[in-house]
Design an enzyme around this catalytic site. Structure first.
Site, mmCIF file in Angstrom:
data_model
loop_
_atom_site.group_PDB
_atom_site.id
_atom_site.type_symbol
_atom_site.label_atom_id
_atom_site.label_comp_id
_atom_site.label_asym_id
_atom_site.label_seq_id
_atom_site.Cartn_x
_atom_site.Cartn_y
_atom_site.Cartn_z
ATOM 1 N N LEU A 108 30.118 7.870 44.745
ATOM 2 C CA LEU A 108 29.862 9.220 45.244
ATOM 3 C C LEU A 108 29.794 9.347 46.765
ATOM 4 O O LEU A 108 29.636 10.446 47.283
ATOM 5 C CB LEU A 108 28.584 9.777 44.605
ATOM 6 C CG LEU A 108 28.713 10.038 43.091
ATOM 7 C CD1 LEU A 108 27.406 10.548 42.509
ATOM 8 C CD2 LEU A 108 29.843 11.014 42.789
ATOM 9 N N ASN A 148 34.194 3.910 33.395
ATOM 10 C CA ASN A 148 35.546 3.612 33.894
ATOM 11 C C ASN A 148 35.678 2.142 34.276
ATOM 12 O O ASN A 148 36.721 1.533 34.035
ATOM 13 C CB ASN A 148 35.910 4.517 35.072
ATOM 14 C CG ASN A 148 36.410 5.868 34.609
ATOM 15 O OD1 ASN A 148 37.514 5.980 34.097
ATOM 16 N ND2 ASN A 148 35.573 6.882 34.757
ATOM 17 N N ILE A 153 34.270 7.827 51.768
ATOM 18 C CA ILE A 153 34.773 6.561 52.310
ATOM 19 C C ILE A 153 34.987 6.696 53.813
ATOM 20 O O ILE A 153 35.660 7.610 54.270
ATOM 21 C CB ILE A 153 36.105 6.182 51.617
ATOM 22 C CG1 ILE A 153 35.908 6.071 50.103
ATOM 23 C CG2 ILE A 153 36.684 4.898 52.187
ATOM 24 C CD1 ILE A 153 34.925 5.030 49.668
ATOM 25 N N GLY A 180 29.446 3.698 34.937
ATOM 26 C CA GLY A 180 30.490 2.669 34.924
ATOM 27 C C GLY A 180 31.312 2.593 33.650
ATOM 28 O O GLY A 180 31.823 1.526 33.315
ATOM 29 N N ASP A 206 38.848 13.480 47.776
ATOM 30 C CA ASP A 206 39.737 13.854 46.664
ATOM 31 C C ASP A 206 41.103 14.338 47.142
ATOM 32 O O ASP A 206 41.678 15.263 46.584
ATOM 33 C CB ASP A 206 39.083 14.939 45.787
ATOM 34 C CG ASP A 206 37.765 14.474 45.205
ATOM 35 O OD1 ASP A 206 37.651 13.275 44.879
ATOM 36 O OD2 ASP A 206 36.844 15.298 45.089
ATOM 37 N N ASN A 227 41.231 6.226 43.582
ATOM 38 C CA ASN A 227 40.067 6.969 43.093
ATOM 39 C C ASN A 227 40.437 7.703 41.813
ATOM 40 O O ASN A 227 41.570 8.163 41.663
ATOM 41 C CB ASN A 227 39.628 7.996 44.143
ATOM 42 C CG ASN A 227 38.430 8.813 43.702
ATOM 43 O OD1 ASN A 227 37.459 8.274 43.147
ATOM 44 N ND2 ASN A 227 38.474 10.114 43.920
ATOM 45 N N GLU A 246 40.145 9.624 31.056
ATOM 46 C CA GLU A 246 40.015 8.775 32.253
ATOM 47 C C GLU A 246 40.128 7.307 31.883
ATOM 48 O O GLU A 246 40.742 6.511 32.601
ATOM 49 C CB GLU A 246 38.665 9.020 32.936
ATOM 50 C CG GLU A 246 38.517 10.412 33.517
ATOM 51 C CD GLU A 246 37.200 10.562 34.265
ATOM 52 O OE1 GLU A 246 36.786 9.632 34.971
ATOM 53 O OE2 GLU A 246 36.574 11.629 34.131
ATOM 54 N N HIS A 279 39.394 11.057 39.526
ATOM 55 C CA HIS A 279 38.673 12.329 39.649
ATOM 56 C C HIS A 279 38.823 13.099 38.337
ATOM 57 O O HIS A 279 39.919 13.155 37.775
ATOM 58 C CB HIS A 279 39.252 13.137 40.810
ATOM 59 C CG HIS A 279 38.490 14.399 41.066
ATOM 60 N ND1 HIS A 279 37.261 14.403 41.696
ATOM 61 C CD2 HIS A 279 38.770 15.689 40.758
ATOM 62 C CE1 HIS A 279 36.817 15.648 41.753
ATOM 63 N NE2 HIS A 279 37.710 16.450 41.197
HETATM 64 C C1 GRF Z 1 34.064 9.988 36.236
HETATM 65 O O1 GRF Z 1 34.103 11.264 35.679
HETATM 66 C C2 GRF Z 1 34.992 9.904 37.422
HETATM 67 O O2 GRF Z 1 36.141 10.683 37.303
HETATM 68 C C3 GRF Z 1 34.150 10.416 38.546
HETATM 69 O O3 GRF Z 1 32.861 9.917 38.271
HETATM 70 C C4 GRF Z 1 32.707 9.696 36.871
HETATM 71 C C5 GRF Z 1 32.275 8.283 36.685
HETATM 72 O O4 GRF Z 1 31.944 7.992 35.339
HETATM 73 N N1 GRF Z 1 34.700 10.049 39.820
HETATM 74 P P1 GRF Z 1 31.610 6.507 34.911
HETATM 75 O O5 GRF Z 1 30.495 6.006 35.819
HETATM 76 O O6 GRF Z 1 32.863 5.693 35.060
HETATM 77 O O7 GRF Z 1 31.164 6.595 33.496
#
Ligand code: GRF
Length: 198
Positions: free
Chosen positions: A94, A16, A97, A14, A154, A111, A183, A113
């Site tokens: 993961l 992000n 959807i 988490g 994706d 999303n 990100e 990626h």
């Molecule tokens: C990120 O690399 C994102 O692009 C991918 O999963 C990872 C999640 O990382 N979909 P985090 O849980 O936000 O640290």
């Protein structure tokens, strides 16, 4: 108009989510968005702890407890609706959807990626697999992408990307680390841009 209510789905650490939370507090998303619920398919996802820490409802929903994926996503839909969510952010979620969620939130699921889509996406392309493939192919650059979710992994329209150079001595973990930093900038930016359009 009040702040847009975001629902975040995740499966892992988490970071992000944290970037979005921070942006809602003090960054680009301030007074524009708020995270109203976080849902994880994994009980031990650290993202759930981050949500609790921020005082946000954090829900673990185990797909194995549901007779089908459609019913699992129906439960997710009902939780998102209960919290009046207008935009869903997949932040390292993961599971694929299901169509019922996409139908319920058309063009309202984003999303992130860790590669420059349309390359290096699709089934099995997650985590270190992505970065290993990028390095193996001898790519000179990589990066991250935010896109609108459709029924293919994706896939869906690309909203924004950030690029970085792949270094000669990069390994999957060193590349992953630099992409992840991008990100954290890209996701809040892409959400902010998107909110201006809707
Ligand atoms: C990120 O690399 C994102 O692009 C991918 O999963 C990872 C999640 O990382 N979909 P985090 O849980 O936000 O640290």
């Amino acid at each position: 108009m009040g702040a847009c209510k975001l629902g975040v789905l995740l499966s892992g650490g988490g970071t992000n989510l944290q970037a979005i939370l921070d942006s809602c507090e003090t960054g680009l998303l301030r007074s524009k968005a708020e995270v109203a619920i976080v849902i994880s398919n994994k009980e031990d996802a650290f993202g759930l702890a981050r949500a609790k820490q921020a005082g946000i409802p954090a829900l673990h929903l185990d797909p194995k407890q549901f007779p089908s994926r459609t019913e699992y996503f129906a439960k997710i839909i009902s939780e998102l609706k209960k919290h009046e969510i207008s935009l869903i952010c997949l932040a390292g979620f993961l599971l694929k959807i299901e169509p019922n969620l996409i139908r319920e939130f058309p063009k309202r699921i984003l999303n992130i990626h860790p590669a420059l889509l349309p390359k290096y996406g699709g089934k099995g392309m997650y985590g270190h697999f992505v970065h290993e493939a990028v390095i193996r192919a001898g790519e000179k650059e990589s990066g991250c992408t935010v896109h609108i979710v459709d029924e293919e992994f994706d896939h869906g329209p690309i909203l924004a990307q950030r690029k970085i150079l792949v270094l000669a001595n990069d390994r999957a973990d060193t590349l992953a680390e630099r992409v992840l930093k991008e990100e954290h900038i890209l996701f809040p930016e892409a959400i902010a841009q998107y909110l201006k359009k809707i």
